[in-house]
Design an enzyme around this catalytic site. Structure first.
Site, PDB file in Angstrom:
ATOM      1  N   ARG A 273     109.962  36.420  49.122  1.00 17.07           N
ATOM      2  CA  ARG A 273     108.524  36.065  49.063  1.00 17.07           C
ATOM      3  C   ARG A 273     107.709  36.675  50.203  1.00 17.07           C
ATOM      4  O   ARG A 273     106.647  36.177  50.567  1.00 17.07           O
ATOM      5  CB  ARG A 273     108.327  34.554  49.038  1.00 17.07           C
ATOM      6  CG  ARG A 273     108.976  33.913  47.839  1.00 17.07           C
ATOM      7  CD  ARG A 273     108.280  32.644  47.417  1.00 17.07           C
ATOM      8  NE  ARG A 273     108.872  32.173  46.191  1.00 17.07           N
ATOM      9  CZ  ARG A 273     109.913  31.344  46.151  1.00 17.07           C
ATOM     10  NH1 ARG A 273     110.444  30.895  47.262  1.00 17.07           N
ATOM     11  NH2 ARG A 273     110.400  30.973  44.999  1.00 17.07           N
TER      12      ARG A 273
ATOM     13  N   LYS B 156      97.362  47.869  49.813  1.00 11.29           N
ATOM     14  CA  LYS B 156      97.695  48.019  48.393  1.00 11.29           C
ATOM     15  C   LYS B 156      99.112  48.548  48.300  1.00 11.29           C
ATOM     16  O   LYS B 156      99.424  49.595  48.879  1.00 11.29           O
ATOM     17  CB  LYS B 156      96.736  48.997  47.718  1.00 11.29           C
ATOM     18  CG  LYS B 156      95.449  48.376  47.272  1.00 11.29           C
ATOM     19  CD  LYS B 156      94.683  49.334  46.375  1.00 11.29           C
ATOM     20  CE  LYS B 156      93.373  48.740  45.935  1.00 11.29           C
ATOM     21  NZ  LYS B 156      92.560  49.686  45.167  1.00 11.29           N
TER      22      LYS B 156
ATOM     23  N   GLU C  25      91.089  62.934  50.079  1.00 11.40           N
ATOM     24  CA  GLU C  25      90.758  61.533  50.388  1.00 11.40           C
ATOM     25  C   GLU C  25      89.813  61.452  51.588  1.00 11.40           C
ATOM     26  O   GLU C  25      88.974  60.558  51.657  1.00 11.40           O
ATOM     27  CB  GLU C  25      92.031  60.724  50.681  1.00 11.40           C
ATOM     28  CG  GLU C  25      92.965  60.537  49.485  1.00 11.40           C
ATOM     29  CD  GLU C  25      92.482  59.481  48.469  1.00 11.40           C
ATOM     30  OE1 GLU C  25      91.370  58.958  48.619  1.00 11.40           O
ATOM     31  OE2 GLU C  25      93.226  59.223  47.512  1.00 11.40           O
TER      32      GLU C  25
ATOM     33  N   LYS D 136      87.597  52.985  55.931  1.00  8.48           N
ATOM     34  CA  LYS D 136      88.431  52.189  55.022  1.00  8.48           C
ATOM     35  C   LYS D 136      88.551  50.750  55.528  1.00  8.48           C
ATOM     36  O   LYS D 136      88.488  49.800  54.749  1.00  8.48           O
ATOM     37  CB  LYS D 136      89.807  52.831  54.872  1.00  8.48           C
ATOM     38  CG  LYS D 136      90.706  51.978  54.003  1.00  8.48           C
ATOM     39  CD  LYS D 136      91.580  52.724  53.071  1.00  8.48           C
ATOM     40  CE  LYS D 136      92.208  51.755  52.072  1.00  8.48           C
ATOM     41  NZ  LYS D 136      93.274  52.315  51.307  1.00  8.48           N
TER      42      LYS D 136
ATOM     43  N   GLU E  29      89.463  43.678  46.170  1.00  7.65           N
ATOM     44  CA  GLU E  29      88.691  44.475  45.216  1.00  7.65           C
ATOM     45  C   GLU E  29      87.962  43.597  44.204  1.00  7.65           C
ATOM     46  O   GLU E  29      88.071  43.775  42.991  1.00  7.65           O
ATOM     47  CB  GLU E  29      89.626  45.460  44.502  1.00  7.65           C
ATOM     48  CG  GLU E  29      88.914  46.706  44.020  1.00  7.65           C
ATOM     49  CD  GLU E  29      89.857  47.842  43.704  1.00  7.65           C
ATOM     50  OE1 GLU E  29      90.445  48.417  44.636  1.00  7.65           O
ATOM     51  OE2 GLU E  29      90.022  48.150  42.532  1.00  7.65           O
TER      52      GLU E  29
ATOM     53  N   ARG F  49      85.317  47.592  47.619  1.00 11.17           N
ATOM     54  CA  ARG F  49      86.575  48.337  47.755  1.00 11.17           C
ATOM     55  C   ARG F  49      86.721  49.372  46.650  1.00 11.17           C
ATOM     56  O   ARG F  49      87.333  50.423  46.836  1.00 11.17           O
ATOM     57  CB  ARG F  49      87.772  47.371  47.769  1.00 11.17           C
ATOM     58  CG  ARG F  49      89.066  48.121  48.042  1.00 11.17           C
ATOM     59  CD  ARG F  49      90.201  47.242  48.490  1.00 11.17           C
ATOM     60  NE  ARG F  49      91.325  48.081  48.854  1.00 11.17           N
ATOM     61  CZ  ARG F  49      92.363  47.678  49.553  1.00 11.17           C
ATOM     62  NH1 ARG F  49      92.430  46.440  49.976  1.00 11.17           N
ATOM     63  NH2 ARG F  49      93.339  48.513  49.843  1.00 11.17           N
TER      64      ARG F  49
ATOM     65  N   ASN G 122      87.515  54.384  45.211  1.00 11.86           N
ATOM     66  CA  ASN G 122      88.122  55.034  44.049  1.00 11.86           C
ATOM     67  C   ASN G 122      87.261  56.155  43.478  1.00 11.86           C
ATOM     68  O   ASN G 122      87.441  56.529  42.320  1.00 11.86           O
ATOM     69  CB  ASN G 122      88.396  53.993  42.961  1.00 11.86           C
ATOM     70  CG  ASN G 122      89.527  53.073  43.361  1.00 11.86           C
ATOM     71  OD1 ASN G 122      90.485  53.492  44.002  1.00 11.86           O
ATOM     72  ND2 ASN G 122      89.407  51.812  43.006  1.00 11.86           N
TER      73      ASN G 122
ATOM     74  N   HIS H  20      88.958  58.633  41.367  1.00  7.51           N
ATOM     75  CA  HIS H  20      90.310  58.145  41.082  1.00  7.51           C
ATOM     76  C   HIS H  20      90.540  57.741  39.630  1.00  7.51           C
ATOM     77  O   HIS H  20      91.666  57.800  39.151  1.00  7.51           O
ATOM     78  CB  HIS H  20      90.638  56.957  41.988  1.00  7.51           C
ATOM     79  CG  HIS H  20      90.972  57.354  43.394  1.00  7.51           C
ATOM     80  ND1 HIS H  20      90.113  58.076  44.182  1.00  7.51           N
ATOM     81  CD2 HIS H  20      92.080  57.143  44.154  1.00  7.51           C
ATOM     82  CE1 HIS H  20      90.668  58.280  45.363  1.00  7.51           C
ATOM     83  NE2 HIS H  20      91.863  57.721  45.375  1.00  7.51           N
TER      84      HIS H  20
ATOM     85  N   HIS I  90      93.815  59.299  38.030  1.00 14.55           N
ATOM     86  CA  HIS I  90      95.003  58.578  37.556  1.00 14.55           C
ATOM     87  C   HIS I  90      95.436  59.043  36.164  1.00 14.55           C
ATOM     88  O   HIS I  90      96.630  59.166  35.893  1.00 14.55           O
ATOM     89  CB  HIS I  90      94.754  57.072  37.587  1.00 14.55           C
ATOM     90  CG  HIS I  90      94.804  56.521  38.988  1.00 14.55           C
ATOM     91  ND1 HIS I  90      94.527  55.212  39.285  1.00 14.55           N
ATOM     92  CD2 HIS I  90      95.098  57.105  40.175  1.00 14.55           C
ATOM     93  CE1 HIS I  90      94.649  55.020  40.600  1.00 14.55           C
ATOM     94  NE2 HIS I  90      94.986  56.161  41.149  1.00 14.55           N
TER      95      HIS I  90
ATOM     96  N   HIS J 272      98.432  63.631  43.886  1.00 15.31           N
ATOM     97  CA  HIS J 272      97.319  62.675  43.913  1.00 15.31           C
ATOM     98  C   HIS J 272      96.034  63.301  44.486  1.00 15.31           C
ATOM     99  O   HIS J 272      94.958  63.196  43.887  1.00 15.31           O
ATOM    100  CB  HIS J 272      97.727  61.433  44.713  1.00 15.31           C
ATOM    101  CG  HIS J 272      96.653  60.395  44.769  1.00 15.31           C
ATOM    102  ND1 HIS J 272      96.186  59.744  43.644  1.00 15.31           N
ATOM    103  CD2 HIS J 272      95.927  59.904  45.810  1.00 15.31           C
ATOM    104  CE1 HIS J 272      95.230  58.898  43.997  1.00 15.31           C
ATOM    105  NE2 HIS J 272      95.046  58.976  45.300  1.00 15.31           N
TER     106      HIS J 272
END
Ligand code: GLY
Length: 372
Positions: free
Chosen positions: A125, A147, A190, A235, A245, A250, A254, A257, A261, A273
Site C-alpha cells: 500500500r 504521476k 517537453e 511544473k 488534475e 494540470r 498536456n 499530448h 498518445h 514520447h
C-alpha cells in the site's frame, strides 16, 4: 558541495511535501537528500548500463553508510511499462524482504520512473521512492509531480497508474552528458511546451529563443541548469495548484499530448514520447488556427521555436496512420470523458493555452487528412 537549486513541492500535506534538488555533481550527496527516516532497506531500479555508469557509485555510497542495498535491473524501453514487468519487480521487492520502511530508488528516464513509482505506490500500500532522472525528459517532466503508470497493450498509454509523489527528486546534470542528441531533443519538446501554457512563462520563450544554440550544443551548464530549473518550477506550480488534475490547471501540461498518445500507441511505442509531443504541438497549433483561437503571427512563433530546436513536426509516413483510426483511438485516452476528448490548445496570447472539449470528430478527421 556545488551550488544546489531547490524547488519545493508543498502539497499542504506535510507528510507528502518534498524537494527537487537540481545541480551539477550532486549525486554523490544523495544521502543528504533522503527524508530524515531510518530506511530498513534500499532497492535500486535501473537498467544495466545505467547501473554501470552511475548505479555502482550510488550502491557504494549507500553501503558505506551501512544501508542494506538491493538491485533490480530491467530492460530498457517503453515495453517495460508493462504488467508482467511490474509483477516481476514487485516479486523481487518481496523476495528481498522490502517492507514499509524501505526505499525504492529509480535511476533512469520516464519508463523507470513511471514503472518504479507505480510499483512503490502499490507495494504494501505504498513505500517511499526517490527519483534520479537520467534523461532531460524525466528531469523536466515525468520525475516531478507524482504521476506513475504502466501501459495497456492496445492504445493504452499510461492507462494504469496512480498519483503518488516521490519523497525526493535528485537532478544532477552530469548524468545528462551521456544522452545522445535524439534523447536530448526528446526532452526539449517537453521544455518548449512550458513556454506556451502559462502567462508567467512568457519570459521563458525569450530565454529559449536567445539561448537555443547553447541549449542544443549543451556547452553551457549555467544555461542548462536555468532551463531545467524554470521548467521544474513551472511544473511544481501547476502540481501544487492541481495535484490530481481536477481543475484543468494540470491538464495544461498536456499541450500536444492528446495527439502524442495516439501516435505513440498507434506506432507500438516506436515513436518516442518527445517526438510525438512536438508533432502533437504542431497539430494543436493547426487546430487552434482552424478554430481561430490564435493569430497567424502567434502560430508562427510557436512553430518557429519547435523548428529552431530541430524537433519533429510531421506524422511519420512509415506507420500508415489513417485519419479514421486515429480519431477512434482518442476515446481510449485518459483525457476523454463521456466520449468527449479534451485538447489543450494554444489560445489568445503566445504563452497561453486552454482546455477544449467540444472538438467534433469531423474537424479532427479533417485535421488528420491535411496532416497525414
Ligand atoms: N506529464 C504531465 C503531468 O505530469 O501532469
Amino acid at each position: 558541495m556545488n551550488e544546489i537549486r531547490e524547488i519545493k513541492i508543498d502539497l499542504n500535506r506535510p507528510s507528502i511535501n518534498y524537494k527537487i534538488h537540481i545541480g551539477k555533481n550532486i549525486l554523490n550527496h544523495i544521502i543528504d537528500f533522503l527524508p530524515k527516516k531510518n530506511f530498513s532497506k534500499i532497492m535500486l531500479l535501473t537498467h544495466s548500463y545505467l547501473y554501470e555508469l552511475y548505479g555502482k557509485s550510488i550502491e557504494a555510497l549507500f553501503k558505506e553508510n551501512n544501508y542494506e542495498f538491493n538491485l533490480k535491473l530491467i530492460e530498457e524501453g517503453e515495453n517495460s511499462k508493462d504488467w508482467n514487468i511490474c509483477h516481476n519487480v514487485l516479486e523481487d521487492m518481496i523476495q528481498n524482504n522490502l517492507d514499509r520502511s524501505s526505499l525504492l530508488l529509480t535511476l533512469g528516464g520516464g519508463v523507470i520512473g513511471d514503472l518504479g513509482g507505480f510499483c512503490a505506490s502499490i507495494y504494501q500500500r505504498g513505500i517511499d521512492f526517490l527519483q534520479i532522472p537520467t534523461t532531460l525528459l524525466a528531469c523536466v517532466d515525468s520525475s516531478v509531480g507524482g504521476k506513475t503508470a504502466i501501459n495497456l497493450t492496445n492504445n493504452g498509454k499510461n492507462l494504469i497508474g496512480s498519483f503518488y509523489q516521490p519523497c525526493s527528486v535528485v537532478i544532477d546534470i552530469n548524468l545528462l552528458k551521456t544522452l545522445n542528441q535524439n534523447e536530448w531533443k526528446n526532452g526539449l519538446a517537453e521544455v518548449i511546451k512550458y513556454a506556451f501554457i502559462r502567462e508567467d512563462n512568457a519570459e521563458f520563450y525569450k530565454f529559449l529563443e536567445q539561448n537555443k544554440n547553447e541549449i542544443l550544443e549543451r556547452n553551457n551548464d549555467e544555461i542548462i541548469l536555468k532551463m531545467i530549473e524554470t521548467s521544474v518550477q513551472s511544473k511544481a506550480k501547476v502540481v501544487m495548484q492541481d495535484e490530481y488534475e481536477k481543475t484543468g490547471q494540470r491538464m495544461l501540461l498536456n499541450l500536444g499530448h492528446t495527439f502524442a498518445h495516439v501516435l505513440e500507441s498507434g506506432s507500438s511505442y516506436q515513436i518516442a514520447h518527445g517526438t510525438a509531443v512536438s508533432i502533437g504541438m504542431n497539430l494543436a497549433v493547426k487546430l487552434s488556427r482552424i478554430l481561430n483561437l490564435i493569430t497567424e503571427e502567434t502560430a508562427n512563433k510557436i512553430i518557429k521555436l519547435i523548428l529552431d530546436f530541430g524537433l519533429e513536426m510531421q506524422i511519420p509516413k512509415q506507420y500508415n496512420f489513417n485519419a479514421e483510426a486515429l480519431v477512434k483511438a482518442f476515446v481510449y485516452d485518459k483525457k476523454a470523458e463521456n466520449k468527449k476528448i479534451k485538447f489543450v490548445l494554444p489560445s489568445g496570447e503566445l504563452s497561453h493555452s486552454a482546455v477544449f472539449s467540444d472538438i467534433s470528430e469531423k474537424l479532427l478527421k479533417d485535421l488528420f487528412s491535411i496532416s497525414l
